[in-house]
Design a protein around this motif. Structure first.
Motif, PDB file in Angstrom:
ATOM      1  N   ASP A   1       4.874  11.789  -3.960  1.00  0.00           N
ATOM      2  CA  ASP A   1       3.849  12.760  -4.395  1.00  0.00           C
ATOM      3  C   ASP A   1       3.081  12.115  -5.235  1.00  0.00           C
ATOM      4  OD1 ASP A   1       5.122  14.437  -2.766  1.00  0.00           O
ATOM      5  OD2 ASP A   1       5.910  15.951  -4.400  1.00  0.00           O
ATOM      6  N   GLN A   2       3.533  10.916  -5.901  1.00  0.00           N
ATOM      7  CA  GLN A   2       2.934  10.227  -6.980  1.00  0.00           C
ATOM      8  C   GLN A   2       2.269   8.784  -6.366  1.00  0.00           C
ATOM      9  OE1 GLN A   2       2.029  11.471  -9.680  1.00  0.00           O
ATOM     10  NE2 GLN A   2       3.517  13.308  -9.544  1.00  0.00           N
ATOM     11  N   ALA A   3       2.357   8.553  -5.059  1.00  0.00           N
ATOM     12  CA  ALA A   3       2.086   7.269  -4.510  1.00  0.00           C
ATOM     13  C   ALA A   3       0.502   7.304  -4.331  1.00  0.00           C
ATOM     14  CB  ALA A   3       2.912   6.759  -3.214  1.00  0.00           C
ATOM     15  N   PRO A   4      -0.164   6.295  -4.227  1.00  0.00           N
ATOM     16  CA  PRO A   4       0.252   4.949  -4.237  1.00  0.00           C
ATOM     17  C   PRO A   4       0.602   4.460  -5.526  1.00  0.00           C
ATOM     18  CG  PRO A   4      -1.913   4.855  -3.554  1.00  0.00           C
ATOM     19  CD  PRO A   4      -1.565   6.280  -3.664  1.00  0.00           C
ATOM     20  N   PHE A   5       1.132   3.225  -5.664  1.00  0.00           N
ATOM     21  CA  PHE A   5       1.494   2.465  -7.088  1.00  0.00           C
ATOM     22  C   PHE A   5       0.899   1.220  -7.060  1.00  0.00           C
ATOM     23  CE2 PHE A   5       4.796   5.958  -6.520  1.00  0.00           C
ATOM     24  CZ  PHE A   5       4.724   6.629  -7.743  1.00  0.00           C
ATOM     25  N   ASP A   6       0.464   0.644  -8.200  1.00  0.00           N
ATOM     26  CA  ASP A   6      -0.017  -0.476  -8.463  1.00  0.00           C
ATOM     27  C   ASP A   6       1.082  -1.606  -8.508  1.00  0.00           C
ATOM     28  OD1 ASP A   6      -3.177  -0.166  -8.788  1.00  0.00           O
ATOM     29  OD2 ASP A   6      -1.819   1.364 -10.418  1.00  0.00           O
ATOM     30  N   ARG A   7       2.118  -0.974  -9.119  1.00  0.00           N
ATOM     31  CA  ARG A   7       3.219  -2.005  -9.465  1.00  0.00           C
ATOM     32  C   ARG A   7       4.498  -1.135  -9.109  1.00  0.00           C
ATOM     33  NH1 ARG A   7      -0.622  -5.068  -9.408  1.00  0.00           N
ATOM     34  NH2 ARG A   7      -1.103  -6.447 -11.150  1.00  0.00           N
ATOM     35  N   ILE A   8       5.557  -1.764  -8.539  1.00  0.00           N
ATOM     36  CA  ILE A   8       6.833  -1.150  -8.197  1.00  0.00           C
ATOM     37  C   ILE A   8       7.884  -2.183  -8.847  1.00  0.00           C
ATOM     38  CG2 ILE A   8       8.604  -0.260  -6.865  1.00  0.00           C
ATOM     39  CD1 ILE A   8       6.106   0.674  -4.839  1.00  0.00           C
ATOM     40  N   LEU A   9       8.882  -1.711  -9.735  1.00  0.00           N
ATOM     41  CA  LEU A   9       9.958  -2.270 -10.143  1.00  0.00           C
ATOM     42  C   LEU A   9      11.276  -1.637  -9.847  1.00  0.00           C
ATOM     43  CD1 LEU A   9      10.427  -4.372 -13.512  1.00  0.00           C
ATOM     44  CD2 LEU A   9      12.161  -2.873 -12.680  1.00  0.00           C
TER      45      LEU A   9
END
Length: 214
Positions: free
Chosen positions: A140-148
């Motif tokens: 629901d919040q995607a896309p992301f610039d960074r994922i850890l």
């Protein structure tokens, strides 16, 4: 971070000696007091460069690994970041100093509740924590610039790769849970994904489903 300048200097020196040299990362780690995230018997060891047990059978990663993962993620001030594996909340707090918005998710409701209390106490208004199955990310919040990802999978999870923007970076440990794993950096390109191996690590396994801690 801590009121003891000598202890802080030793803490930062230990991190630098392990290869954390990025100025913004070091500034964030100086600002966020690891002692706020370590409870009980292990509180006195909060400023040592070692992993420590927390609730629900999980761990707070050693500071140098937190620093190396943060440095590799290369978070920019306008980035939206997803962290999978809230744990104590320490890594998310570091990321909050660097990013526009941090979403953090953990399968253990208790850990999320406790981390939220620390985020509120530190007035980290750009961190949102969820109790959910992090192996599926947060569509629901995607896309992301960074994922850890702070837990090890045998391979980078497909749902997380799908939620990474083109040009985005994901940093995560991969490998069998009972063996030494590798920390890798994944960069999404227009045509696919580039993979860089960073160093050996050891993390708890990335599990599907919710934890049975309520």
């Amino acid at each position: 971070m801590t009121t003891d300048p000598e202890r802080l200097m030793q803490f930062l020196y230990a991190i630098r000696s392990k290869g954390v040299t990025d100025k913004r990362t070091l500034e964030a780690m100086e600002k966020i007091d690891r002692g706020r995230f370590v409870k009980g018997l292990f509180a006195e060891r909060a400023y040592e460069d070692m992993p420590l047990p927390i609730a629900c059978g999980q761990t707070i990663s050693q500071p140098s690994v937190v620093g190396l993962m943060t440095q590799a993620l290369n978070v920019q001030p306008r980035d939206k970041v997803l962290e999978v594996g809230t744990g104590s909340g320490y890594q998310a707090a570091i990321l909050s100093c660097l990013a526009r918005r941090v979403y953090t998710v953990d399968r253990h409701r208790r850990l999320v509740r406790e981390a939220k209390k620390v985020f509120d106490a530190l007035d980290l208004t750009n961190v949102t924590a969820f109790s959910a199955d992090g192996s599926h990310g947060l569509p629901d919040q995607a896309p992301f610039d960074r994922i850890l990802v702070a837990a090890a999978a045998e391979d980078p999870p497909g749902p997380l790769l799908a939620q990474l923007k083109v040009g985005g970076i994901m940093v995560l440990p991969v490998g069998q849970s009972d063996a030494v794993q590798s920390l890798i950096k994944v960069t999404r390109t227009e045509t696919g994904f580039d993979y860089d191996e960073l160093r050996p690590v050891r993390f708890v396994p990335l599990l599907e489903g919710m934890g049975q801690d309520d």
